[in-house]
Design a protein around this motif. Structure first.
Motif, PDB file in Angstrom:
ATOM      1  N   GLN A 246      17.544  -5.608  39.738  1.00 30.66           N
ATOM      2  CA  GLN A 246      18.239  -6.169  38.572  1.00 30.66           C
ATOM      3  C   GLN A 246      19.673  -5.694  38.597  1.00 30.66           C
ATOM      4  OE1 GLN A 246      15.862  -4.917  35.146  1.00 30.66           O
ATOM      5  NE2 GLN A 246      15.609  -7.072  34.688  1.00 30.66           N
ATOM      6  N   ASP A 247      20.586  -6.576  38.337  1.00 30.54           N
ATOM      7  CA  ASP A 247      22.005  -6.225  38.376  1.00 30.54           C
ATOM      8  C   ASP A 247      22.337  -5.484  39.663  1.00 30.54           C
ATOM      9  OD1 ASP A 247      22.254  -7.243  35.750  1.00 30.54           O
ATOM     10  OD2 ASP A 247      21.563  -5.335  34.932  1.00 30.54           O
ATOM     11  N   LEU A 306      10.608  -0.946  31.632  1.00 31.51           N
ATOM     12  CA  LEU A 306      11.492  -0.213  32.523  1.00 31.51           C
ATOM     13  C   LEU A 306      11.881   1.097  31.858  1.00 31.51           C
ATOM     14  CD1 LEU A 306      13.756  -3.079  33.866  1.00 31.51           C
ATOM     15  CD2 LEU A 306      11.706  -2.104  34.863  1.00 31.51           C
ATOM     16  N   ASN A 308      14.676   2.330  31.039  1.00 30.23           N
ATOM     17  CA  ASN A 308      15.664   2.300  29.954  1.00 30.23           C
ATOM     18  C   ASN A 308      15.127   1.617  28.698  1.00 30.23           C
ATOM     19  OD1 ASN A 308      15.710  -0.403  30.563  1.00 30.23           O
ATOM     20  ND2 ASN A 308      17.840  -0.459  31.244  1.00 30.23           N
ATOM     21  N   SER A 310      13.822  -1.451  28.397  1.00 29.15           N
ATOM     22  CA  SER A 310      13.729  -2.911  28.386  1.00 29.15           C
ATOM     23  C   SER A 310      12.436  -3.357  29.067  1.00 29.15           C
ATOM     24  CB  SER A 310      14.943  -3.530  29.069  1.00 29.15           C
ATOM     25  OG  SER A 310      14.933  -3.228  30.434  1.00 29.15           O
TER      26      SER A 310
HETATM   27  C1  LIG Z   1      17.749  -1.961  31.491  1.00 27.73           C
HETATM   28  O1  LIG Z   1      18.139  -2.040  32.849  1.00 27.73           O
HETATM   29  C2  LIG Z   1      18.094  -3.352  33.367  1.00 27.73           C
HETATM   30  C3  LIG Z   1      18.436  -3.240  34.841  1.00 27.73           C
HETATM   31  O2  LIG Z   1      19.312  -2.221  35.130  1.00 27.73           O
HETATM   32  C4  LIG Z   1      19.075  -4.249  32.620  1.00 27.73           C
HETATM   33  O3  LIG Z   1      19.016  -5.551  33.114  1.00 27.73           O
HETATM   34  C5  LIG Z   1      18.693  -4.251  31.154  1.00 27.73           C
HETATM   35  O4  LIG Z   1      19.616  -5.007  30.415  1.00 27.73           O
HETATM   36  C6  LIG Z   1      18.634  -2.835  30.617  1.00 27.73           C
HETATM   37  N1  LIG Z   1      18.132  -2.878  29.256  1.00 27.73           N
HETATM   38  C7  LIG Z   1      18.590  -2.115  28.267  1.00 27.73           C
HETATM   39  C8  LIG Z   1      17.931  -2.278  26.942  1.00 27.73           C
HETATM   40  O5  LIG Z   1      19.502  -1.322  28.460  1.00 27.73           O
END
Ligand SMILES: *[C@@H]1O[C@H](CO)[C@@H](O)[C@H](O)[C@H]1NC(C)=O
Ligand SMILES: *[C@@H]1O[C@H](CO)[C@@H](O)[C@H](O)[C@H]1NC(C)=O
Ligand SMILES: *[C@@H]1O[C@H](CO)[C@@H](O)[C@H](O)[C@H]1NC(C)=O
Ligand SMILES: *[C@@H]1O[C@H](CO)[C@@H](O)[C@H](O)[C@H]1NC(C)=O
Ligand SMILES: *[C@@H]1O[C@H](CO)[C@@H](O)[C@H](O)[C@H]1NC(C)=O
Ligand SMILES: *[C@@H]1O[C@H](CO)[C@@H](O)[C@H](O)[C@H]1NC(C)=O
Ligand SMILES: *[C@@H]1O[C@H](CO)[C@@H](O)[C@H](O)[C@H]1NC(C)=O
Ligand SMILES: *[C@@H]1O[C@H](CO)[C@@H](O)[C@H](O)[C@H]1NC(C)=O
Length: 411
Positions: A246-247, A306, A308, A310
């Protein structure tokens, strides 16, 4: 209690293994903390539980067990650097928090201290506590680990401080991760070190069977099955590694079979295997029948949390993997990739599946993936003398054509 079936040696039937951890099951906590460059700076996976003694209104003492920190959050965890320490902070339940501090030296890092707080205002856990307030126990634990090694302790570690006993096991932790890559070099706690009388006999290059793989190594093989009524209708043995991008940041997650639950369903044209755990809401494998005589993996759906916070979800119902004739199983010992989407791949290891026509709970003849074929042919060809070579090639050719191995035939 966690139960799972070990990969059966063909024909040996099922082996059930149950792990009893104290009297309670426990979920693994896992933190993969990223820095500003989105590279892993701190990785930890561990189990913990606690017993707490408190004074009641009737001037007695009671001891409660606090385990299964499900729905834990990791707010306040920091990567740290040369000047500032790193920190893991975990919050769970109503009012529990747990913190461990790390500091960095030139070529080592240290686990400095652990503190644990609980709030006796939590009437569910401490119904009749005399004092309703937040208590904190603090323990200094200094233990030095070479920079770029991952600390491992599968044995139970106990910390006793005042009214609290803390228990930790299956601990993997690395702070100040170098270049975003979690090390595979393990620094073992004393309790995990093999006893000195054994060391001279066992060659150090042989992996010990009790060694758990480091987080990014090969995943353990899990054995999963689905029942239809009382008879097994789907069998799957596989090591699973998830690859999430992701990213432009890739995370590799090894599935620990010991922490997975599994369910599913079997129908005449489709079969479902669903895995889930505390982090993985579901990981679905849907098999289907095509042309009335073959099966294949048609669909994969996943939804997981995940680090973090999300939620990551992907579904693809237009796959075509693991194709084999009905009445046989599909097998691939080598690493194989199932590409579900651009952002999500599954790497499989020591795979064997049979989603249909399972008889007496055992696998039928295996059809092997093409990746496995040369592993069998090369040693035979190289090892054969010139005179035998032609015969061997002919036999190998025939086996390769049939792609099935009588050795796995169910009796
Ligand atoms: C968590 O990490 C993913 C990938 O790095 C990112 O796409 C997503 O927006 C993040 N979510 C939050 C809630 O920070
Ligand atoms: C890290 O990830 C976040 C969220 O996924 C993104 O907004 C940010 O641009 C990324 N930073 C770098 C340096 O890649
Ligand atoms: C964990 O979170 C889920 C969903 O938010 C909730 O249904 C469940 O009750 C929570 N479990 C505990 C032990 O708090
Ligand atoms: C950990 O470090 C933070 C900040 O450096 C400090 O406030 C806290 O008291 C430390 N905790 C422990 C348990 O040492
Ligand atoms: C716990 O019980 C006490 C007394 O019964 C009550 O005053 C208090 O509000 C309760 N606390 C919570 C968080 O429910
Ligand atoms: C994970 O996926 C990315 C993107 O598809 C790929 O470049 C990388 O090699 C994969 N890593 C593993 C270990 O499979
Ligand atoms: C997989 O996900 C798709 C789309 O979200 C959904 O339509 C389908 O029912 C899911 N399949 C399973 C087996 O859960
Ligand atoms: C499914 O996959 C096939 C071949 O990979 C492709 O031709 C077809 O367009 C796909 N269908 C959908 C609905 O994506």
């Amino acid at each position: 209690m966690v139960c799972f079936r070990l990969s059966p040696v063909p024909g040996s039937g099922l082996v059930l293994l149950c792990l009893v951890l104290g009297a309670v099951s426990s979920y693994a906590l896992e933190l993969n903390l990223m820095n500003a460059e989105n590279a892993t700076c701190l990785y930890a996976k561990w189990h913990m539980n606690f017993t707490i003694r408190y004074e009641t209104t009737s001037k007695n003492y009671k001891t409660v067990a606090v385990s299964d920190p499900v729905n834990a959050t990791y707010n306040g965890s920091v990567c740290g650097d040369d000047q500032n320490g790193a920190r893991i902070e975990v919050q769970f339940g109503s009012g529990f928090s747990w913190t461990v501090n790390f500091t960095k030296q030139v070529s080592t890092y240290s686990i400095e201290s652990i503190s644990f707080s609980y709030d006796t205002k939590d009437n569910t856990t401490f119904p009749d506590a005399k004092e309703k307030e937040v208590f904190t126990v603090y323990k200094s634990v200094t233990s030095r680990i070479p920079l770029d090694d991952i600390f491992r302790c599968n044995s139970i570690l106990t910390l006793e401080e005042r009214d609290v006993n803390q228990y930790y096991w299956n601990v993997h932790v690395q702070a100040f991760v170098q270049n975003g890559i979690v090390s595979t070099k393990e620094f073992l706690c004393d309790k995990d070190k093999p006893s000195t009388t054994v060391v001279p006999i066992v060659p150090t290059t042989l992996p010990s069977p009790t060694t758990t793989p480091a987080p990014k190594g090969k995943p353990d093989t899990g054995s999963y099955s689905v029942k239809n009524g009382s008879s097994t209708c789907l069998l799957a043995d596989m090591g699973l590694q998830l690859n999430i991008t992701q990213d432009k940041v890739t995370s590799i997650v090894n599935i620990d079979p010991k922490t997975m639950n599994f369910t599913g369903s079997c129908h005449s044209q489709t079969a479902l295997l669903r895995l889930n755990s505390s982090n993985i809401k579901y990981l679905d494998f849907v098999f289907a029948v095509k042309n009335e005589n073959r099966f294949y993996l048609k669909e994969v759906n996943i939804s997981m949390n995940l680090v973090n916070g999300s939620v990551f979800s992907v579904a693809n119902n237009n796959l075509s993997y693991w194709d084999a004739p009905l009445g046989s199983s599909y097998m691939c010992k080598k690493e194989q990739m199932v590409s579900v989407s651009e952002a999500f791949q599954i790497n499989t290891f020591d795979l064997r599946v049979q989603p249909f026509n399972v008889i007496k709970g055992e696998y039928s003849t295996a059809q092997e993936c093409s990746l496995d074929d040369d592993t069998i042919l090369i040693p035979i060809v190289v090892g054969a003398g010139l005179s035998g070579l032609i015969i061997i090639i002919v036999i190998a050719y025939l086996i390769g054509r049939r792609k099935s191995y009588a050795g796995y035939q169910t009796l």
